[in-house]
Structures are given as structure tokens and as C-alpha cells.
Write a protein that holds these residues in place. Structure first.
Motif, PDB file in Angstrom:
ATOM      1  N   GLN A  77     147.977  57.252  65.561  1.00  0.00           N
ATOM      2  CA  GLN A  77     148.766  57.928  66.607  1.00  0.00           C
ATOM      3  C   GLN A  77     147.904  58.209  67.839  1.00  0.00           C
ATOM      4  N   LEU A  78     146.599  58.101  67.699  1.00  0.00           N
ATOM      5  CA  LEU A  78     145.720  58.275  68.860  1.00  0.00           C
ATOM      6  C   LEU A  78     145.776  57.021  69.718  1.00  0.00           C
ATOM      7  N   GLU A  79     145.592  57.187  71.018  1.00  0.00           N
ATOM      8  CA  GLU A  79     145.471  56.024  71.896  1.00  0.00           C
ATOM      9  C   GLU A  79     144.198  55.281  71.494  1.00  0.00           C
ATOM     10  N   PRO A  80     144.186  53.943  71.625  1.00  0.00           N
ATOM     11  CA  PRO A  80     142.987  53.196  71.243  1.00  0.00           C
ATOM     12  C   PRO A  80     141.710  53.751  71.877  1.00  0.00           C
ATOM     13  N   ALA A  81     141.769  54.161  73.151  1.00  0.00           N
ATOM     14  CA  ALA A  81     140.566  54.683  73.814  1.00  0.00           C
ATOM     15  C   ALA A  81     140.097  55.985  73.155  1.00  0.00           C
ATOM     16  N   GLU A  82     141.076  56.769  72.657  1.00  0.00           N
ATOM     17  CA  GLU A  82     140.749  58.034  71.991  1.00  0.00           C
ATOM     18  C   GLU A  82     140.093  57.767  70.637  1.00  0.00           C
ATOM     19  N   LYS A  83     140.653  56.825  69.884  1.00  0.00           N
ATOM     20  CA  LYS A  83     140.048  56.441  68.598  1.00  0.00           C
ATOM     21  C   LYS A  83     138.613  55.965  68.837  1.00  0.00           C
ATOM     22  N   ASN A  84     138.439  55.167  69.891  1.00  0.00           N
ATOM     23  CA  ASN A  84     137.117  54.591  70.163  1.00  0.00           C
ATOM     24  C   ASN A  84     136.082  55.613  70.597  1.00  0.00           C
ATOM     25  N   GLN A  85     136.525  56.867  70.852  1.00  0.00           N
ATOM     26  CA  GLN A  85     135.546  57.912  71.191  1.00  0.00           C
ATOM     27  C   GLN A  85     135.057  58.658  69.968  1.00  0.00           C
ATOM     28  N   ILE A  86     135.829  58.598  68.866  1.00  0.00           N
ATOM     29  CA  ILE A  86     135.474  59.427  67.701  1.00  0.00           C
ATOM     30  C   ILE A  86     135.264  58.616  66.419  1.00  0.00           C
ATOM     31  N   SER A  87     135.566  57.340  66.453  1.00  0.00           N
ATOM     32  CA  SER A  87     135.611  56.576  65.199  1.00  0.00           C
ATOM     33  C   SER A  87     134.232  56.369  64.581  1.00  0.00           C
ATOM     34  N   HIS A  88     134.236  55.977  63.317  1.00  0.00           N
ATOM     35  CA  HIS A  88     133.025  55.595  62.591  1.00  0.00           C
ATOM     36  C   HIS A  88     132.305  54.456  63.318  1.00  0.00           C
ATOM     37  N   ARG A  89     133.087  53.539  63.889  1.00  0.00           N
ATOM     38  CA  ARG A  89     132.506  52.392  64.618  1.00  0.00           C
ATOM     39  C   ARG A  89     131.781  52.901  65.866  1.00  0.00           C
ATOM     40  N   LYS A  90     132.412  53.854  66.573  1.00  0.00           N
ATOM     41  CA  LYS A  90     131.778  54.437  67.766  1.00  0.00           C
ATOM     42  C   LYS A  90     130.472  55.148  67.384  1.00  0.00           C
ATOM     43  N   GLN A  91     130.496  55.926  66.285  1.00  0.00           N
ATOM     44  CA  GLN A  91     129.283  56.658  65.879  1.00  0.00           C
ATOM     45  C   GLN A  91     128.148  55.681  65.587  1.00  0.00           C
ATOM     46  N   ALA A  92     128.481  54.561  64.949  1.00  0.00           N
ATOM     47  CA  ALA A  92     127.453  53.548  64.672  1.00  0.00           C
ATOM     48  C   ALA A  92     126.996  52.885  65.972  1.00  0.00           C
ATOM     49  N   MET A  93     127.934  52.684  66.903  1.00  0.00           N
ATOM     50  CA  MET A  93     127.590  52.065  68.198  1.00  0.00           C
ATOM     51  C   MET A  93     126.612  52.938  68.994  1.00  0.00           C
ATOM     52  N   VAL A  94     126.717  54.271  68.834  1.00  0.00           N
ATOM     53  CA  VAL A  94     125.800  55.176  69.544  1.00  0.00           C
ATOM     54  C   VAL A  94     124.362  54.883  69.113  1.00  0.00           C
ATOM     55  N   HIS A  95     124.145  54.706  67.790  1.00  0.00           N
ATOM     56  CA  HIS A  95     122.796  54.372  67.295  1.00  0.00           C
ATOM     57  C   HIS A  95     122.359  52.994  67.792  1.00  0.00           C
ATOM     58  N   LEU A  96     123.306  52.068  67.778  1.00  0.00           N
ATOM     59  CA  LEU A  96     122.999  50.707  68.224  1.00  0.00           C
ATOM     60  C   LEU A  96     122.583  50.707  69.699  1.00  0.00           C
ATOM     61  N   GLU A  97     123.302  51.515  70.492  1.00  0.00           N
ATOM     62  CA  GLU A  97     123.013  51.574  71.935  1.00  0.00           C
ATOM     63  C   GLU A  97     121.595  52.105  72.176  1.00  0.00           C
ATOM     64  N   LYS A  98     121.224  53.148  71.410  1.00  0.00           N
ATOM     65  CA  LYS A  98     119.864  53.713  71.525  1.00  0.00           C
ATOM     66  C   LYS A  98     118.830  52.643  71.238  1.00  0.00           C
ATOM     67  N   TRP A  99     119.070  51.902  70.177  1.00  0.00           N
ATOM     68  CA  TRP A  99     118.136  50.848  69.760  1.00  0.00           C
ATOM     69  C   TRP A  99     118.050  49.754  70.833  1.00  0.00           C
ATOM     70  N   LEU A 100     119.201  49.375  71.388  1.00  0.00           N
ATOM     71  CA  LEU A 100     119.215  48.340  72.434  1.00  0.00           C
ATOM     72  C   LEU A 100     118.413  48.789  73.643  1.00  0.00           C
ATOM     73  N   ASN A 101     118.569  50.069  74.004  1.00  0.00           N
ATOM     74  CA  ASN A 101     117.827  50.595  75.155  1.00  0.00           C
ATOM     75  C   ASN A 101     116.325  50.582  74.901  1.00  0.00           C
ATOM     76  N   GLU A 102     115.932  50.899  73.643  1.00  0.00           N
ATOM     77  CA  GLU A 102     114.500  50.858  73.304  1.00  0.00           C
ATOM     78  C   GLU A 102     113.964  49.431  73.382  1.00  0.00           C
ATOM     79  N   GLN A 103     114.783  48.467  72.946  1.00  0.00           N
ATOM     80  CA  GLN A 103     114.365  47.059  72.981  1.00  0.00           C
ATOM     81  C   GLN A 103     114.121  46.592  74.410  1.00  0.00           C
ATOM     82  N   ALA A 104     114.930  47.160  75.332  1.00  0.00           N
ATOM     83  CA  ALA A 104     114.886  46.699  76.721  1.00  0.00           C
ATOM     84  C   ALA A 104     113.667  47.254  77.466  1.00  0.00           C
ATOM     85  N   LYS A 105     113.000  48.303  76.871  1.00  0.00           N
ATOM     86  CA  LYS A 105     111.867  48.945  77.566  1.00  0.00           C
ATOM     87  C   LYS A 105     110.666  48.016  77.673  1.00  0.00           C
TER      88      LYS A 105
END
Ligand SMILES: O=c1[nH]c(=O)c2ncn([C@@H]3O[C@H](COP(=O)(O)OP(=O)(O)OP(=O)(O)O)[C@@H](O)[C@H]3O)c2[nH]1
Ligand SMILES: [Mg+2]
Length: 199
Positions: A171-199
Motif C-alpha cells: 500500500q506504500l508508494e514505491p518511492a516510500e517502500k524504497n526508503q525503508i525496505s530491506h533492500r534499501k538498508q542493504a544499499m546504504v552499506h553498499l553505497e558506503k563501500w562504493l564511496n570507499e572504493q572511489a577514494k
């Protein structure tokens, strides 16, 4: 624009990855969008990590480029963590979202609201030729409702009510789901790692 290959044939997941990566000016491609067609990678692991690595490493091995895979599922406490890694095929090989939801609701018949706690788990694995596989895990807590509600999302979304919400994930809008979902939480860690790789 940068490209990233997602070792998935699940259209629901792919849609969410396309939305995530668009924010970084990257385009995500699923296996069904590549010139070469791949058979399903057999998910023989007993953990999300093992299955995510199997998918990412198999496809990266073939293509010799970095590949991201997602293994995810629903853990229901009253069912001792089932369907877990077997979420996609819980009601049989046909991978029917409807049949999977029906099975879960039937197994939970008579279980009171307070005992219907559950969580969605997502493990992302990135395989790069010649490098160690990177893992990112995320989860979102919630409860299993009595009846399916909502039209968005996929899988078990119509019967999963995230903590702090009076609506199901579907019932949540897709953008709302994408802010709280398990996939989003995992993406937050992935993003941190990607940023470290880019340094
Ligand atoms: O309501 C849901 N909202 C979600 O956000 C979600 N994420 C995962 N799931 C369930 O867990 C299975 C994954 O199994 P899974 O990781 O093996 O994926 P899959 O087989 O569907 O595709 P692939 O990526 O392996 O090609 C899926 O089919 C779904 O039943 C979800 N259900
Ligand atoms: Mg699968």
C-alpha cells in the motif's frame, strides 16, 4: 552513463534497483535485458549470503565484469524463520507470489497479532573478477497481516506491514517502500563501500 549488471530475473527487484541506481546516474540491467541469455543459477545455499554469492560469482565469471546479486526473503518468527531462503519457491517451483502468500496466511491461521512478527532480509553480493566478494545485509521488521492489501511491490508485500506503519508494503508508494525496505538498508552499506572504493 555507468552501467551495472544485476544477476536477477525478478522484475520486482529489478525495478527497485533501477530506481536506486538512477540516483547515482547509473543504469541497472537485469539478466533478461542482456544479449546473452543465462539459465537460472541454482540456489543451493542455506543462507542468503551463499545464494547471493552463487548468483553474483556465476554471472561475473561468465561476463568478466562486476556483477551485483540480491538474495532476499521473509523470516516469520511463528514459523521458526520460514520461508527464509526458500521464500521464492515456498509453495512450489512455479514461484507464484499468490500461492506463496496463501500458504503463509494458512500456516498463520489462528496466530494472534502479537505473535505475527516477521522481517524481510536482503543480502547483496558484489563479485568482481579477481577480487573478493563484497556483502551487504539489510532488514526491515514488521508483522504479517490477516489479509493481503495493496497493489504495489511484489512477493509478500501485500501481507507485510512494516513497523511504525498502518499500511502494508504494497500500500506504500514505491518511492516510500524504497526508503525503508530491506533492500534499501542493504544499499546504504553498499553505497558506503562504493564511496570507499572511489577514494
Ligand atoms: O514482498 C516482498 N517484497 C520484497 O521486497 C521482497 N524481496 C524478496 N522477497 C521474497 O523473497 C523472494 C526472493 O528470492 P530470491 O532472492 O531467490 O529471488 P528470485 O528467485 O525471485 O529472483 P532472483 O534474483 O534469484 O533471480 C522473492 O521472490 C519474494 O518472494 C520479497 N517479497
Ligand atoms: Mg532466486
Amino acid at each position: 552513463m555507468n552501467k551495472i549488471i544485476i544477476a536477477t530475473k525478478n522484475a520486482g527487484k529489478l525495478k527497485e534497483f533501477k530506481a536506486f541506481f538512477e540516483q547515482y546516474d547509473m543504469t541497472a540491467y537485469g539478466l533478461d535485458e542482456l544479449d546473452k541469455q543465462f539459465d537460472d543459477v541454482e540456489e543451493t545455499g542455506t543462507t542468503f549470503e551463499e545464494n547471493a554469492a552463487l548468483k553474483a560469482e556465476t554471472i561475473a565469471g561468465f561476463l568478466q565484469v562486476p556483477v551485483l546479486a540480491d538474495d532476499s526473503g521473509l523470516e516469520i518468527d511463528a514459523l521458526e524463520g520460514r520461508p527464509g531462503v526458500y521464500s521464492a519457491r515456498y509453495a512450489g517451483e512455479a514461484k507464484s507470489d499468490q500461492a506463496n502468500m496463501d500458504k503463509v496466511l494458512e500456516e498463520l491461521q489462528g496466530v494472534p497479532a502479537a505473535e505475527r512478527t516477521a522481517r524481510f532480509v536482503c543480502v547483496l553480493a558484489v563479485s568482481q573478477p579477481g577480487k573478493e566478494t563484497f556483502y551487504a545485509r539489510g532488514h526491515v521488521e514488521g508483522v504479517i497481516t490477516e489479509v493481503p492489501q495493496g497493489e504495489h511491490g511484489f512477493g509478500y508485500d501485500p501481507v507485510f506491514q512494516p513497523e511504525g506503519y498502518e499500511k502494508t508494503m504494497a500500500q506504500l508508494e514505491p518511492a516510500e517502500k524504497n526508503q525503508i525496505s530491506h533492500r534499501k538498508q542493504a544499499m546504504v552499506h553498499l553505497e558506503k563501500w562504493l564511496n570507499e572504493q572511489a577514494k
